[in-house]
Design a protein around this motif. Structure first.
Motif, PDB file in Angstrom:
ATOM      1  N   ALA A 112      22.756  45.558  27.834  1.00 36.69           N
ATOM      2  CA  ALA A 112      23.544  46.123  28.927  1.00 36.69           C
ATOM      3  C   ALA A 112      22.702  46.977  29.866  1.00 36.69           C
ATOM      4  CB  ALA A 112      24.678  46.957  28.348  1.00 36.69           C
ATOM      5  N   SER A 113      21.724  47.674  29.335  1.00 37.21           N
ATOM      6  CA  SER A 113      20.988  48.616  30.175  1.00 37.21           C
ATOM      7  C   SER A 113      19.791  47.970  30.870  1.00 37.21           C
ATOM      8  CB  SER A 113      20.519  49.793  29.328  1.00 37.21           C
ATOM      9  OG  SER A 113      19.769  49.322  28.234  1.00 37.21           O
ATOM     10  N   LEU A 114      19.593  46.676  30.664  1.00 35.89           N
ATOM     11  CA  LEU A 114      18.468  46.001  31.306  1.00 35.89           C
ATOM     12  C   LEU A 114      18.970  45.013  32.359  1.00 35.89           C
ATOM     13  CD1 LEU A 114      16.184  45.167  28.228  1.00 35.89           C
ATOM     14  CD2 LEU A 114      16.225  47.228  29.612  1.00 35.89           C
ATOM     15  N   SER A 115      18.149  44.771  33.349  1.00 39.96           N
ATOM     16  CA  SER A 115      18.499  43.782  34.375  1.00 39.96           C
ATOM     17  C   SER A 115      18.311  42.374  33.795  1.00 39.96           C
ATOM     18  CB  SER A 115      17.606  43.958  35.603  1.00 39.96           C
ATOM     19  OG  SER A 115      16.285  43.591  35.265  1.00 39.96           O
ATOM     20  N   GLU A 170      14.681  41.791  33.276  1.00 38.84           N
ATOM     21  CA  GLU A 170      14.159  42.512  32.108  1.00 38.84           C
ATOM     22  C   GLU A 170      14.628  41.852  30.818  1.00 38.84           C
ATOM     23  OE1 GLU A 170      13.918  46.921  34.227  1.00 38.84           O
ATOM     24  OE2 GLU A 170      15.724  46.305  33.173  1.00 38.84           O
ATOM     25  N   LYS A 209      18.035  40.499  39.681  1.00 37.89           N
ATOM     26  CA  LYS A 209      18.051  41.957  39.766  1.00 37.89           C
ATOM     27  C   LYS A 209      19.382  42.553  39.294  1.00 37.89           C
ATOM     28  CE  LYS A 209      13.927  42.052  41.453  1.00 37.89           C
ATOM     29  NZ  LYS A 209      12.822  42.454  40.577  1.00 37.89           N
ATOM     30  N   GLN A 232      22.446  43.619  36.752  1.00 35.88           N
ATOM     31  CA  GLN A 232      22.500  44.108  35.381  1.00 35.88           C
ATOM     32  C   GLN A 232      22.966  42.978  34.472  1.00 35.88           C
ATOM     33  OE1 GLN A 232      24.783  47.614  35.215  1.00 35.88           O
ATOM     34  NE2 GLN A 232      24.144  48.164  33.158  1.00 35.88           N
TER      35      GLN A 232
END
Lengths: 247, 330
Positions: free
Chosen positions: A106-109, A112, A142, A144
């Motif tokens: 969840a916290s990465l694009s 990522e 880009k 989330q």
């Protein structure tokens, strides 16, 4: 992309299995879930694990991957026993696991998430090859990870495993909850991967979808494999399969 | 299959990922803003007060690296802050080390302490991890209490010489020392920012969000957790060492469990898992302690009330709330 052609089912049966599972048992705490799973998967084959809810299909994948608390039996991958290996070491052998919940961070694009898994073997797909398979991902790089639709999340989950060089994929219900058009895209991807020589175990409840991609189907019930049906024998065994699945 | 809306999403992840160009520009602007404030601050505020804020902000940033990005709640960070403070003070006073060497030595010792304590603690998770870190920190406290030849016991190490930077620049003047502290702080902020946005930082975030999944991708989660633990301990040590030079004092307060509690408070008030939140949290708490000092022990009560309000009303912290408003990670 790999270019090695996948063997036909008939040929696959004569080749030494890539994965040999024997007497696989697994537990969730005190609960004994798998009671001795036995099956083989030949190189380049797509096999499905079919069965009702709670039959032990997902647990079988988790047990192969070593992400379950307690397991015993034998899981041999390309001649190497993996039952006592930790999960990270199993992943490094070239097994890519796409869990039912997709495991998107969840916290990465998206980018990522895609770049996160380590390369475990040479021969992983390049980003361009992944974008060719899943054009949607390129447009959302880009964003989330969890802002993606269910289908896009599934594509990302499969795409990031393909980048690692894993050549043996465990896909847990990749079509669940997805729109028919996305299911078709996932199906086309699996067929493409099979054509390119990937070996795949697919957990599915939707045997109509499974029939379009698989070589063989193992039926799991109460933690055991109770039957194996060749895909070309599916029509002849449809009544039996309906019985197994309670359709 | 988990629906998008039902995926367990940590608070820090409710705002967009940090890779888009607008966010990077915003972060760059904030960094420049911090640098400008650092330049102006000693001319409009008492430099020692600002240095205190910067030391504790760096301490909170180090703690936030571990909790906010590593997902590891340590209740014993005072051990690294305090031990570095003692080592720096002792070596500057008794060995005559120059301040930069004393600070580096303090930082290195806290890093080694972090390596040992981290190796023991990361074998457990959640509350057990927190309790192990607390217990180990309390061991450091009792060690400090029982070794007065090294720590000065209850008197601490007083009158630590500020010395000459590189043997050349006299740091006895507050404003001269300020520039060193500001440079250390800025270097710490930039280092943490770089760590968070490196591939290593992405893996740490992945482990924080879903450790079993990260392991099944092939990562040795414990090695990453230990690495982030050591980095956090070193940065906490850098803050503690610098504080010892600024106040010319290392005392039991630095290794006491309340110090570990204060850094948790600073991080939560500023915004857990935000890049800049701990700086704001440290500024708020240190200012409060400074300006409400006349209340004596009642400051602790006020701190407690603030903590409760923070947890009850804005759990994301000051910067976390702002980040939600502007829909950009901060």
């Amino acid at each position: 992309m790999l270019t090695e052609a996948a063997p036909s089912p008939a040929k696959a049966a004569t080749i030494a299995p890539m994965l040999k599972v024997r007497g696989l048992e697994a537990w969730y705490g005190e609960s004994h879930v798998l009671h001795g799973i036995d099956f083989d998967v030949a190189p380049g084959e797509v096999v499905t694990l079919l069965g009702r809810n709670g039959a032990g299909k997902t647990t079988t994948l988790k047990s192969i991957m070593g992400v379950i608390g307690k397991r015993k039996g034998s899981v041999v991958l390309e001649g190497a026993e993996t039952i006592n290996l930790p999960s990270r070491a199993i992943a490094r052998l070239g097994i890519g696991y796409v869990p039912e919940e997709r495991g998107i961070y969840a916290s990465l694009s998206v980018e990522e998430n895609l770049m996160l898994p380590p390369r475990v073997r040479p021969g992983g797909l390049s980003l361009e090859q992944i974008f060719t398979l899943f054009p949607n991902i390129k447009e959302r790089l880009k964003s989330q990870g969890t802002k993606l639709s269910g289908g896009e999340q599934q594509m990302l989950a499969i795409g990031r495993i393909l980048r690692t060089g894993a050549h043996f994929l465990l896909l847990d219900e990749p079509t669940e909850g997805l729109a028919p058009v996305i299911i078709d895209q996932i199906g086309a991807t699996i067929r493409r991967l099979k054509q390119d020589g990937y070996t795949i175990i697919l957990v599915e409840q939707n045997f109509r979808f499974a029939a379009t991609v698989a070589d063989r189907h193992y039926v799991v019930e109460q933690g055991r494999v109770i039957d194996m049906i060749e895909n070309d024998q599916l029509d002849a065994n449809i009544g039996k399969l309906h019985g197994y699945l309670g359709v | 299959m988990a629906d998008i809306a039902t995926i367990d999403t940590p608070a820090a992840a409710l705002i967009p990922a940090e890779t888009d160009q607008g966010t990077q520009r915003l972060h760059r602007a904030i960094m420049i803003g911090i640098a400008v404030v650092l330049v102006i601050a000693p001319f409009v505020a008492y430099p020692v007060f600002v240095m205190k804020v910067l030391c504790f902000a760096l301490f909170a940033l180090a703690f936030n690296l571990l909790l906010g990005y590593g997902g590891l709640l340590s209740f014993g960070h005072a051990a690294y802050f305090g031990m570095a403070s003692y080592v720096c003070a002792y070596t500057a006073k008794n060995w005559g080390l120059t301040p930069e060497l004393a600070i580096l030595l303090g930082t290195a010792v806290s890093g080694m302490l972090g390596l040992v304590f981290g190796a023991l603690a990361i074998r457990r998770q959640g509350i057990y991890f927190a309790m192990i870190t607390l217990a180990l920190a309390q061991m450091v406290f009792f060690f400090s209490l029982q070794t007065p030849r090294f720590t000065g016991g209850e008197d601490g190490i007083q009158a630590v010489p500020r010395g000459r930077l590189f043997g050349l620049i006299d740091l006895s003047d507050d404003r001269t020392l300020y520039w060193l502290v500001a440079a250390i702080f800025m270097a710490g902020v930039l280092a943490i920012y770089r760590i968070i946005h490196s591939p290593f930082g992405q893996v740490c975030k992945a482990i924080r969000d879903n450790e079993p999944r990260a392991i099944s991708l092939g990562y040795r989660a414990n090695q990453y957790k230990l690495a982030v633990f050591v980095l956090s301990a070193m940065l906490a040590g850098l803050a503690g060492s610098t504080k010892a030079i600024v106040f010319q004092l290392a005392s039991l307060t630095d290794v006491y469990w309340t110090m570990s509690g204060e850094v948790v408070l600073m991080t939560l008030v500023g915004g857990l898992g935000t890049v800049f939140g701990p700086i704001v949290g440290a500024a708020v708490i240190v200012s409060m302690q400074n300006y409400l000092a006349s209340l004596g022990s009642w400051v602790l009560v006020v701190q407690g009330v603030i903590f409760v309000i923070c947890v009850m009303t804005f759990r994301e912290g000051i910067v976390g709330v702002i980040a939600k408003w502007i829909k950009k990670p901060l």
